[in-house]
Design a protein around this motif. Sequence first.
Motif, PDB file in Angstrom:
ATOM      1  N   ARG A   1       8.523  -0.053 -17.561  1.00  0.00           N
ATOM      2  CA  ARG A   1       8.581  -0.404 -16.327  1.00  0.00           C
ATOM      3  C   ARG A   1       7.153  -0.597 -15.610  1.00  0.00           C
ATOM      4  O   ARG A   1       7.030  -1.711 -14.699  1.00  0.00           O
ATOM      5  CB  ARG A   1       9.658   0.451 -15.490  1.00  0.00           C
ATOM      6  CG  ARG A   1      11.131   0.105 -16.012  1.00  0.00           C
ATOM      7  CD  ARG A   1      11.843   1.178 -15.088  1.00  0.00           C
ATOM      8  NE  ARG A   1      13.314   0.682 -15.410  1.00  0.00           N
ATOM      9  CZ  ARG A   1      14.466   1.707 -14.915  1.00  0.00           C
ATOM     10  NH1 ARG A   1      14.086   2.557 -14.187  1.00  0.00           N
ATOM     11  NH2 ARG A   1      15.735   1.440 -15.237  1.00  0.00           N
ATOM     12  N   ARG A   2       6.338   0.241 -15.644  1.00  0.00           N
ATOM     13  CA  ARG A   2       5.084   0.248 -14.933  1.00  0.00           C
ATOM     14  C   ARG A   2       4.499  -1.012 -15.317  1.00  0.00           C
ATOM     15  O   ARG A   2       3.816  -1.586 -14.948  1.00  0.00           O
ATOM     16  CB  ARG A   2       4.121   1.569 -15.382  1.00  0.00           C
ATOM     17  CG  ARG A   2       4.594   2.660 -14.560  1.00  0.00           C
ATOM     18  CD  ARG A   2       3.577   3.800 -14.575  1.00  0.00           C
ATOM     19  NE  ARG A   2       3.384   4.162 -15.948  1.00  0.00           N
ATOM     20  CZ  ARG A   2       3.914   5.187 -16.606  1.00  0.00           C
ATOM     21  NH1 ARG A   2       5.041   5.833 -16.143  1.00  0.00           N
ATOM     22  NH2 ARG A   2       3.659   5.533 -17.773  1.00  0.00           N
TER      23      ARG A   2
ATOM     24  N   ASP B   1      18.094  -0.883 -12.304  1.00  0.00           N
ATOM     25  CA  ASP B   1      18.117  -0.364 -11.031  1.00  0.00           C
ATOM     26  C   ASP B   1      18.007   1.260 -11.051  1.00  0.00           C
ATOM     27  O   ASP B   1      18.134   2.010 -10.059  1.00  0.00           O
ATOM     28  CB  ASP B   1      18.849  -0.812  -9.695  1.00  0.00           C
ATOM     29  CG  ASP B   1      20.384  -0.452 -10.250  1.00  0.00           C
ATOM     30  OD1 ASP B   1      20.906  -0.333 -11.152  1.00  0.00           O
ATOM     31  OD2 ASP B   1      21.066  -0.771  -9.041  1.00  0.00           O
TER      32      ASP B   1
ATOM     33  N   SER C   1      16.996   5.033 -12.192  1.00  0.00           N
ATOM     34  CA  SER C   1      15.978   5.821 -12.812  1.00  0.00           C
ATOM     35  C   SER C   1      16.417   7.462 -12.713  1.00  0.00           C
ATOM     36  O   SER C   1      15.956   8.127 -11.858  1.00  0.00           O
ATOM     37  CB  SER C   1      14.854   5.581 -11.646  1.00  0.00           C
ATOM     38  OG  SER C   1      14.349   4.198 -11.718  1.00  0.00           O
TER      39      SER C   1
ATOM     40  N   LEU D   1       5.634  -3.818 -17.093  1.00  0.00           N
ATOM     41  CA  LEU D   1       6.007  -4.948 -16.724  1.00  0.00           C
ATOM     42  C   LEU D   1       5.995  -5.374 -15.119  1.00  0.00           C
ATOM     43  O   LEU D   1       5.724  -6.555 -14.665  1.00  0.00           O
ATOM     44  CB  LEU D   1       7.800  -4.796 -16.783  1.00  0.00           C
ATOM     45  CG  LEU D   1       8.282  -4.654 -18.152  1.00  0.00           C
ATOM     46  CD1 LEU D   1       9.673  -4.504 -18.425  1.00  0.00           C
ATOM     47  CD2 LEU D   1       8.053  -6.103 -19.076  1.00  0.00           C
ATOM     48  N   ALA D   2       5.754  -4.208 -14.414  1.00  0.00           N
ATOM     49  CA  ALA D   2       5.539  -4.616 -13.077  1.00  0.00           C
ATOM     50  C   ALA D   2       4.006  -5.204 -12.818  1.00  0.00           C
ATOM     51  O   ALA D   2       3.773  -5.675 -11.621  1.00  0.00           O
ATOM     52  CB  ALA D   2       5.528  -3.298 -12.109  1.00  0.00           C
ATOM     53  N   ASP D   3       3.053  -4.982 -13.829  1.00  0.00           N
ATOM     54  CA  ASP D   3       1.765  -5.647 -13.779  1.00  0.00           C
ATOM     55  C   ASP D   3       1.823  -6.805 -13.854  1.00  0.00           C
ATOM     56  O   ASP D   3       2.234  -7.560 -14.732  1.00  0.00           O
ATOM     57  CB  ASP D   3       0.836  -4.999 -14.905  1.00  0.00           C
ATOM     58  CG  ASP D   3      -0.394  -5.333 -14.720  1.00  0.00           C
ATOM     59  OD1 ASP D   3      -0.658  -6.367 -14.206  1.00  0.00           O
ATOM     60  OD2 ASP D   3      -1.343  -4.599 -15.277  1.00  0.00           O
ATOM     61  N   THR D   4       1.411  -7.804 -13.023  1.00  0.00           N
ATOM     62  CA  THR D   4       1.580  -9.228 -12.866  1.00  0.00           C
ATOM     63  C   THR D   4       0.763  -9.863 -13.833  1.00  0.00           C
ATOM     64  O   THR D   4       0.830 -10.943 -14.166  1.00  0.00           O
ATOM     65  CB  THR D   4       1.173  -9.785 -11.374  1.00  0.00           C
ATOM     66  OG1 THR D   4      -0.099  -9.571 -11.108  1.00  0.00           O
ATOM     67  CG2 THR D   4       2.371  -9.155 -10.282  1.00  0.00           C
TER      68      THR D   4
ATOM     69  N   ASP E   1      13.048  -9.801 -17.418  1.00  0.00           N
ATOM     70  CA  ASP E   1      12.198 -11.055 -16.854  1.00  0.00           C
ATOM     71  C   ASP E   1      10.887 -11.362 -17.923  1.00  0.00           C
ATOM     72  O   ASP E   1      10.343 -12.452 -17.801  1.00  0.00           O
ATOM     73  CB  ASP E   1      11.635 -10.974 -15.384  1.00  0.00           C
ATOM     74  CG  ASP E   1      10.996  -9.654 -15.513  1.00  0.00           C
ATOM     75  OD1 ASP E   1      11.127  -8.707 -16.092  1.00  0.00           O
ATOM     76  OD2 ASP E   1      10.340  -9.363 -14.200  1.00  0.00           O
TER      77      ASP E   1
END
Length: 315
Positions: free
Chosen positions: A81-82, A197, A199, A84-87, A115
């Motif tokens: 998740r970390r 969603d 955690s 994937l959050a990096d654009t 995504d």
Amino acid sequence: MSTGMARPRIHLLATGGTIAGEADPAGDGARYRAGVRPVEQLLAAVPGLDATAELSAEQILALDSKDMTPADWLTILAATRRALADTTIAGIVILHGTDTLEETAYFLHLTLPGDKPVVLTGAMRPADHPEADGPANLRAAVCLAASPSAQGKGVLAVMNRTAYPARWLCKARTHGLDAFESARPWTDGRPDGRCADLSPATLPRVDLLMGYAGAPPELVDACVAGGARGLVLALTGHGSVPAAWQPALARARGHGVAILRASRCAGPVDHNANADDDREGWLTAGDLPPAKARIALMLALARGGEAQSFLQLEE
């Protein structure tokens, strides 16, 4: 040589496994130690890989995947998740042992948004084998994660030049490079992410019990006494519950333990077919195999709400 096109950035998460393994000197060639080599060493064994994508990597675990636990799934989930959050990151490759690769892939299938591509891979031969398959699998996984065709397919796996969707992935053989198979092609894959969603700090304990001739009902009581909040029954045929188990399962239900009927066989276990599930308060796995049904039940219990409706979202 530059093509003038920007390379996508693919982030690797290494967890150990045979792909990072080395022969055990005490095993006379018959055994190896998994998770020995760090991810930087694995990347160095695939020359030219950075021509396909800009690569970054981190070592998050160093396990033989037979020792993978639900707590380790949460570690992998958090790291994924970390990333994937990096654009700047276009996709993820996870290096994993093959023994429980299908379980981790399915857990991520249910807990990631879908995504960006997430591709798991491993190896059937250790890294120091003269015909190691890990480098080719790593190259194939990076290529797939970097490909636009992997967008919108959910979590995938690549082994032996073949891609698979996490939902239908299965390790079917103990030996050989073609150890994995799937009921559907990878192009049928699609994101699930119904728990994207969620955690949880921990996952509820769910045990898996095999149905077999003469299986003692005391196994049910032992799981409940040990703290299980759910039981997945890998039963014979169409989820046939042994008569000798019925009192123990009723006691378990009385303690609030969720009971889910699955089958050792391929094919669905339908609700209220071959048992009165509504009367007994039992859940059914549909066409999920027992190990994946266990993961779904763990997440259903962690999420709360009506567990059978959660399970029925699977097609």
